[in-house]
Design a protein around this motif. Structure first.
Motif, mmCIF file in Angstrom:
data_model
loop_
_atom_site.group_PDB
_atom_site.id
_atom_site.type_symbol
_atom_site.label_atom_id
_atom_site.label_comp_id
_atom_site.label_asym_id
_atom_site.label_seq_id
_atom_site.Cartn_x
_atom_site.Cartn_y
_atom_site.Cartn_z
ATOM 1 N N ARG A 64 0.837 -1.208 0.000
ATOM 2 C CA ARG A 64 0.000 0.000 0.000
ATOM 3 C C ARG A 64 0.871 1.257 0.000
ATOM 4 O O ARG A 64 0.552 2.241 -0.650
ATOM 5 C CB ARG A 64 -0.914 0.007 1.228
ATOM 6 N N GLU A 65 1.953 1.216 0.753
ATOM 7 C CA GLU A 65 2.830 2.384 0.832
ATOM 8 C C GLU A 65 3.442 2.651 -0.542
ATOM 9 O O GLU A 65 3.509 3.790 -0.997
ATOM 10 C CB GLU A 65 3.906 2.107 1.885
ATOM 11 N N LEU B 251 0.922 4.136 -2.802
ATOM 12 C CA LEU B 251 0.691 5.536 -2.451
ATOM 13 C C LEU B 251 1.765 6.419 -3.089
ATOM 14 O O LEU B 251 1.454 7.431 -3.723
ATOM 15 C CB LEU B 251 0.706 5.690 -0.923
ATOM 16 N N ASP C 278 -8.100 1.227 -0.887
ATOM 17 C CA ASP C 278 -6.977 2.134 -0.608
ATOM 18 C C ASP C 278 -7.496 3.384 0.088
ATOM 19 O O ASP C 278 -6.938 3.851 1.069
ATOM 20 C CB ASP C 278 -6.355 2.596 -1.944
ATOM 21 N N GLN D 71 -9.255 2.544 3.568
ATOM 22 C CA GLN D 71 -8.309 2.238 4.636
ATOM 23 C C GLN D 71 -7.712 3.516 5.220
ATOM 24 O O GLN D 71 -7.609 3.665 6.429
ATOM 25 C CB GLN D 71 -7.201 1.348 4.084
ATOM 26 N N ARG D 72 -7.361 4.450 4.330
ATOM 27 C CA ARG D 72 -6.797 5.725 4.816
ATOM 28 C C ARG D 72 -7.860 6.501 5.579
ATOM 29 O O ARG D 72 -7.577 7.148 6.572
ATOM 30 C CB ARG D 72 -6.283 6.570 3.650
ATOM 31 N N GLN D 73 -9.088 6.457 5.094
ATOM 32 C CA GLN D 73 -10.155 7.163 5.800
ATOM 33 C C GLN D 73 -10.373 6.545 7.184
ATOM 34 O O GLN D 73 -10.578 7.248 8.164
ATOM 35 C CB GLN D 73 -11.452 7.131 4.987
ATOM 36 N N ASP E 72 -8.147 4.994 9.002
ATOM 37 C CA ASP E 72 -7.029 5.415 9.871
ATOM 38 C C ASP E 72 -7.298 6.816 10.409
ATOM 39 O O ASP E 72 -7.099 7.091 11.591
ATOM 40 C CB ASP E 72 -5.708 5.466 9.074
ATOM 41 N N HIS E 73 -7.748 7.684 9.500
ATOM 42 C CA HIS E 73 -7.979 9.083 9.883
ATOM 43 C C HIS E 73 -9.095 9.179 10.930
ATOM 44 O O HIS E 73 -8.960 9.870 11.944
ATOM 45 C CB HIS E 73 -8.336 9.884 8.630
ATOM 46 N N VAL F 153 -3.765 11.927 0.978
ATOM 47 C CA VAL F 153 -3.296 11.304 2.225
ATOM 48 C C VAL F 153 -2.439 12.300 3.012
ATOM 49 O O VAL F 153 -2.524 12.380 4.247
ATOM 50 C CB VAL F 153 -2.531 9.995 1.909
ATOM 51 N N MET G 16 -4.707 14.514 4.779
ATOM 52 C CA MET G 16 -5.282 13.829 5.949
ATOM 53 C C MET G 16 -4.348 13.912 7.137
ATOM 54 O O MET G 16 -4.758 14.216 8.248
ATOM 55 C CB MET G 16 -5.480 12.342 5.636
ATOM 56 N N LYS G 17 -3.075 13.623 6.861
ATOM 57 C CA LYS G 17 -2.101 13.632 7.957
ATOM 58 C C LYS G 17 -2.013 15.022 8.570
ATOM 59 O O LYS G 17 -1.995 15.185 9.785
ATOM 60 C CB LYS G 17 -0.728 13.189 7.438
#
Ligand code: NDP
Length: 581
Positions: free
Chosen positions: A311-312, A315, A485, A488-490, A492-493, A563, A566-567
């Protein structure tokens, strides 16, 4: 032996002295095809029925799970409530467990978790995103998919395993539809009502109702008068067809639509039906599906964290890097080069059709005339050869579509096609946040009313006036071919936000208006950067050709940028959110 010249073919020869004229002619053809479709259906998304009521209700009924008994209405409180039990809820729950959330409830319209993979069980259903990327939580679940591309039943079973592993069945409510989600300012809780009379309080609500959830039908004159059997691809009636489709041996079957669902189902129908009629408005692009069984030796080499690493990498690769050779080119020239490459790819798809489909007229009808990403590209090895079968007929409506159905079957150009079974492969309502559900935030403002002047969010996840409410898979977020993808990021956020509230003893989190202004501008300034949606043939990717407000739709900056935003939103959480203590 040399292949005979196809008399139906629209041949454009490449002029090597002036190659651009070849590409320009093809683009002209693309534009003609697009205009033809827009002329036939100028009403955009209104050409579809999404409220399946009255006689059309049968198209929405769950054919899979009749076993959920009546139960008394519930009145209790949970910390996190998910509306919907698909991948959004499952993978976010895994993260929430990590930050210590114990009280998690999924409320789901189906009889089990799985979302899309619960509903869509049509023959041939599979995911054409590589399984090692698509299936989330493979590291945590210690699971390696059995094939390069997973089939629907494997994905559905995997969803069930995630729910067991993270103990999500305990509080789940199935065959239950959330009808309203109201913010109670005094209690600072959401009150969730359902179609079973439940009234549940929740500190956090996550709209996890999916991107393509509600089946839709094309508005077709006489639709309700059809006297044969009929269902939508996402509500497959195996009782009628037989589990192995063997009951279709003496049936005349028709299917309306040739999108990704139909492309997977048609080869199976072709093999089993006495006769199959495929009613096509616009062909899909069909590329080779390179599938294989997972090599157990390869699986053994996978080290812990292998999927996170994939995934990384994905990205990092999502950030387009300027190649030195193109750095000095103007924007116009870059677009022109991209379009030419896109046309080359589409002409390769055309060639494959010519080589596979025996009847030249049918082959010509199956050729898509639009840029590759105007519609979801499909991958299948059996679809095109199906049209070589003597029991299968392509009814090419040449962009017009089926506009009338009689009691015996669809009518096209004054000819009626009598059928026993008519399958609707006409798709789904797209990315609607409040599917089946009215969301009233601070001061009773309905989210739909708020959005009436344009979608307003931060990251597509938070909307001001809706504290502690999170949206997954909605507009103004990134959109990826591999949807998990994004999800999953959402996830995490969202768990990061909830952790922040819990760790600091806060009660609520509501994004500020300034933050919302920032994100809306970000969405607008990135609009049209990657594709020119207005040049595309109509489809759900471009709202069926409707002119859209610039802020509606997805965030078109790169996924990498999404992403990164998001961070930074999490890093600046105290500044970008109003915090309730
Ligand atoms: P789509 O919205 O992609 O397709 C609907 C189809 O119905 C189109 O071919 C459309 O034609 C056709 N149509 C609509 N009205 C008429 C009419 N009156 N007459 C004839 N045809 C008509 O729905 P799908 O269910 O196929 O796919 C939806 C999405 O689900 C996919 O795009 C994909 O994202 C996802 N999916 C993914 C899969 C995967 O492998 N990962 C597999 C299956 C689905 P037109 O093109 O002209 O609008």
């Amino acid at each position: 032996m040399e292949k005979a010249q196809n008399p139906f073919s629209f041949n454009i020869e490449k002029d090597f002295d002036n190659p651009q004229s070849y590409y320009d002619k093809i683009k002209e053809r693309f534009a003609e095809e697009r205009d033809l479709r827009l002329n036939y259906r100028p009403e955009g998304t209104d050409q579809y029925i999404t409220e399946l009521e009255g006689n059309l209700q049968k198209y929405a009924i769950d054919p899979h799970g009749n076993s959920i008994p009546d139960r008394s209405p519930l009145s209790d409180e949970v910390e996190c409530l998910f509306i919907g039990g698909g991948f959004s809820a499952l993978l976010t729950s895994a993260r929430l467990r990590e930050v210590g959330v114990e009280s998690i409830r999924i409320v789901e319209r189906g009889a089990d978790v799985g979302g899309t993979w619960y509903w869509n069980r049509y023959p041939g259903v599979a995911c054409d995103v590589v399984a090692y990327d698509y299936l989330p939580l493979l590291d945590e679940m210690n699971y390696v998919p059995t094939h390069h591309y997973a089939q629907g039943h494997e994905i559905y079973a995997y969803c069930q395993e995630i729910a067991k592993r993270f103990d999500l069945y305990k509080l789940a409510l199935f065959h239950t539809t959330v009808t309203s989600t109201l913010w109670d300012e005094t209690e600072r809780r959401w009150i969730i009502s359902t179609n079973r009379g439940d009234s549940i309080k929740a500190q956090f609500v996550i709209c996890a109702n999916g991107t393509l959830t509600k089946p839709k039908l094309s508005k077709i004159r006489g639709l309700e008068s059809f006297s044969g059997h009929s269902f939508h691809t996402s509500r497959w009636d195996y009782e009628y067809t037989g589990q192995d489709l063997s009951k279709l041996f003496n049936k005349r079957v028709g299917i309306i639509g040739t999108g990704a669902s139909a492309v997977q189902a048609i080869p199976k129908l072709g093999k089993n039906a006495q006769e199959l009629f495929v009613f096509q408005r616009t062909p899909s692009s069909i590329d080779i599906k390179d599938d294989w069984k997972t090599d157990p030796e390869w699986a053994k080499t996978l080290k812990p964290g292998w999927q996170a690493l994939r995934r990384e990498k994905a990205l990092i690769n999502s950030e387009p890097r300027q190649r030195e050779a193109t750095m000095s080119l103007s924007r116009e020239e870059k677009i022109r080069r991209q379009e030419n490459a896109n046309i080359d790819a589409m002409m390769r798809i055309h060639k494959r059709i010519e080589e596979t489909v025996a009847d030249p007229k049918t082959a010509e009808s199956l050729k898509p005339w639009y840029m590759m990403m105007c519609k979801r590209p499909c991958f299948d090895n059996e679809y095109l050869p199906t049209f070589n079968r003597s029991n299968v007929q392509l009814v090419d409506t040449k962009g017009k579509g089926i506009l009338e159905i009689g009691s015996d079957g669809p009518i096209f150009e004054d000819k009626q096609y009598p059928l026993d079974l008519l399958i609707m492969a006409t798709g789904f309502e797209v990315q609607k946040t409040g599917t089946y559900n009215r969301i009233l935030g601070v001061d009773g403002l309905d989210l739909e009313d708020k959005y009436r002047d344009g979608v307003r969010t931060v990251l597509g996840i938070h909307s001001q006036g809706y504290p502690n409410l999170f949206i997954m898979g909605g507009y103004q977020a990134s959109f990826r071919f591999n949807l998990t993808d994004v999800l999953q990021r959402q996830g995490d956020h969202i768990s990061g936000c909830i952790k922040h509230v819990r760790d600091n003893g806060y009660k609520t989190l509501d994004v500020t208006k300034d933050a919302e202004d920032w994100w809306v501008n970000e969405v607008i300034s990135n609009r049209g950067k990657t594709t020119r949606a207005e040049d595309c043939t109509p489809g759900y990717y471009n709202f069926e050709g409707e002119t859209q407000r610039r802020q509606d739709g997805n965030y078109n900056g790169s996924f990498f940028k999404y992403v990164t935003h998001m961070k930074s939103t999490l890093d600046r959480i105290e500044e970008l959110f109003d915090i309730g203590r």
